[in-house]
Write a protein that holds these residues in place. Structure first.
Motif, short mmCIF file in Angstrom:
data_model
loop_
_atom_site.label_atom_id
_atom_site.label_comp_id
_atom_site.label_asym_id
_atom_site.label_seq_id
_atom_site.Cartn_x
_atom_site.Cartn_y
_atom_site.Cartn_z
N SER A 136 6.03 50.73 -10.62
CA SER A 136 6.42 51.39 -11.89
C SER A 136 6.41 53.75 -10.99
O SER A 136 5.48 53.56 -10.90
CB SER A 136 6.66 51.34 -12.69
OG SER A 136 5.20 51.71 -13.09
N ASN B 227 9.39 45.18 -8.76
CA ASN B 227 8.17 43.67 -9.33
C ASN B 227 8.07 42.79 -8.01
O ASN B 227 9.01 42.50 -7.53
CB ASN B 227 9.41 43.35 -10.17
CG ASN B 227 9.01 42.27 -11.59
OD1 ASN B 227 7.47 42.08 -10.90
ND2 ASN B 227 9.58 40.74 -11.78
N CYS C 237 6.77 48.09 -18.25
CA CYS C 237 6.70 49.74 -17.40
C CYS C 237 6.85 50.00 -18.30
O CYS C 237 6.28 51.23 -18.20
CB CYS C 237 8.40 49.56 -16.08
SG CYS C 237 7.92 48.49 -14.45
N GLU D 210 11.17 45.46 -17.04
CA GLU D 210 10.90 47.07 -17.26
C GLU D 210 10.14 47.01 -18.74
O GLU D 210 10.32 48.15 -18.44
CB GLU D 210 12.48 47.12 -16.86
CG GLU D 210 12.73 46.59 -15.99
CD GLU D 210 14.41 47.28 -15.57
OE1 GLU D 210 14.99 48.09 -16.50
OE2 GLU D 210 15.15 46.91 -14.03
N LEU E 257 10.67 50.67 -13.10
CA LEU E 257 10.27 50.47 -12.57
C LEU E 257 10.98 50.60 -10.45
O LEU E 257 12.05 50.17 -10.36
CB LEU E 257 10.92 48.48 -12.34
CG LEU E 257 10.57 47.55 -11.57
CD1 LEU E 257 9.37 47.03 -11.85
CD2 LEU E 257 11.53 46.75 -12.33
#
Lengths: 106, 319
Positions: free
Chosen positions: B225, B234, B246, B243, B231
């Motif tokens: 991230s 992933n 993150c 998210e 982000l």
């Protein structure tokens, strides 16, 4: 184990116990480090971890360019140790865990 | 320029991230981060080249030229800058300038496929006039041009027999027999969407090192991230709250950074957060964060050893 004894570990620069509000309860540090500042940082970081990750009994090891800061929540508050980056972090972590189980104020 | 990169590591970081954005097609984000970075480092020419390329990829050739032309004297040996300018001028219909920069690209890298393609496209475009035309760019041309006489283009059928060509140009005439009817197609064609530079570093290249981390039994998830919590990629499947993670990790790292700034003790390089149910290892990679979540029984040292190797690999890819 007393919190003040953490400072005896080689390359440890400061250690202490701080309340969640950031007020220092006990602590020792070498001349170039301000225990109160370290305590405030410890409280801020642990509070942020608890708030952001919704974690209870959180602990953290933070590596910066020059130092390593270890933080652990205990029943009495937050125990923290600041050491040089080349310190034996594993050893410091074990000692910190012991102190955090039952912190004794000097 | 390499020296400049080494000196200004802060600049490298935003440029690296911008390159990731460009590679993943997030051109607007790249432009935004480059503009921000250039506001702090106005003399960072590599970032200006990237900004020019970003605008060119966005289709805004005017802006690309506006950014690249003022720094051309400094970056005239840069392949990307020359290629961008060449394509942009070609798109604007300024074939003389396009040819000039195309030649410069080929002088730097004679195998540049985009430049060779462009040169091939431009050669028949410049041949509808029935006379021999030798054009010279207004600005000084590069010292050693690999492609000889590329601005001379005369189709055989267009040459009037009564006007014999100069002897030195005979070979060029033979080489320019490409059909003129291709011009209309070329004019309609979009500029190539993918430059070789973009193709050579897709974000997918990061998959391999990240997968190696995921192969460790105790590793639950891996993601990259930005430091402000967005982000980038992933690598864990079926993970819906990544998210949120993150944003949380970024918030913690930001707090740590700010706190240590107060102490004047350098910024965060890595961090282990131990929760009752999992351990989160965060490592700063330039302006990005590599986060690895492991089971509580995992050895953080092992994760760091692996992650350290992977960070080097990721940095190498992004570089």
């Amino acid at each position: 184990m007393k919190i003040g004894e953490l400072i005896k570990i080689p390359k440890v620069l400061g250690a202490g116990l701080v309340g969640e509000d950031g007020f220092i309860i006990d602590g020792r540090s070498t001349y170039e480090y301000d225990t109160e500042k370290l305590g405030a940082i410890a409280a801020r970081v642990i509070n942020r971890i608890k708030q952001s990750l919704n974690a209870q009994d959180a602990s953290a090891i933070i590596y910066t360019q020059d130092n390593v800061l270890l933080l652990r929540e205990s029943t009495e508050g937050i125990v923290f140790v600041m050491c040089q980056k080349d310190a034996n972090v594993g050893l410091v972590r074990i000692r910190l865990s012991k102190v955090a189980r039952a912190p004794e104020v000097s | 320029m390499a020296d400049e990169l080494r000196v200004d590591s802060g600049a490298l970081i935003f440029a690296t991230l911008a390159d990731v954005y460009i590679s993943s097609g997030m051109i607007d984000e790249a432009i935004s981060i480059l503009n921000d970075g250039l506001a702090r480092n106005p003399n960072y020419h590599l970032a200006k080249i990237m900004l020019g390329r970003a605008y060119y990829l966005k289709g805004e050739c005017d802006k690309a030229i506006e950014i690249l032309e003022p720094i051309y004297d400094v970056v005239k040996e840069d392949e990307t800058a020359n290629l961008c300018l060449s394509i942009c001028y070609h798109k604007q219909g300024d074939h003389a300038q396009a040819m000039r920069f195309c030649e410069a690209v080929l002088r730097i890298n004679p195998d540049n496929s985009e430049a060779l393609k462009l040169l091939k496209e431009m050669t028949p475009e410049r041949s509808p006039e029935p006379q021999v035309e030798v054009t010279a760019p207004e600005a000084p041309a590069p010292a050693a041009v690999v492609v000889e006489q590329p601005t001379i283009a005369v189709p055989l059928e267009a040459v009037v027999p009564a006007e014999p060509l100069p002897a030195g140009l005979q070979e060029t005439v033979v080489e320019t027999e490409a059909p003129v009817h291709e011009i209309s197609e070329l004019d309609i064609r979009e500029i190539p969407e993918k430059t070789p530079e973009v193709e050579s570093m897709p974000l997918a290249a990061l998959d391999r090192p990240a997968r190696r981390l995921l192969d460790l039994d105790s590793v639950k998830r891996v993601f990259i991230s930005t430091k402000d919590g967005l982000l980038i990629k992933n690598y864990s499947k079926g993970d819906n709250d990544v998210e949120a993670m993150c944003a949380s990790v970024a918030a913690i790292c930001l707090d740590v950074d700010e706190s240590f700034r107060m102490l004047k003790r350098g910024g965060l390089t890595r961090c282990i957060i131990e929760k009752p149910d999992e351990t989160i290892c965060v490592m700063a990679v330039g302006d990005s964060l590599l986060t690895v979540t492991t089971r509580i029984e995992a050895k953080p040292g092992l994760v760091f050893v692996y992650a350290h190797k992977i960070i080097e690999e990721i940095e190498e890819i992004l570089r």
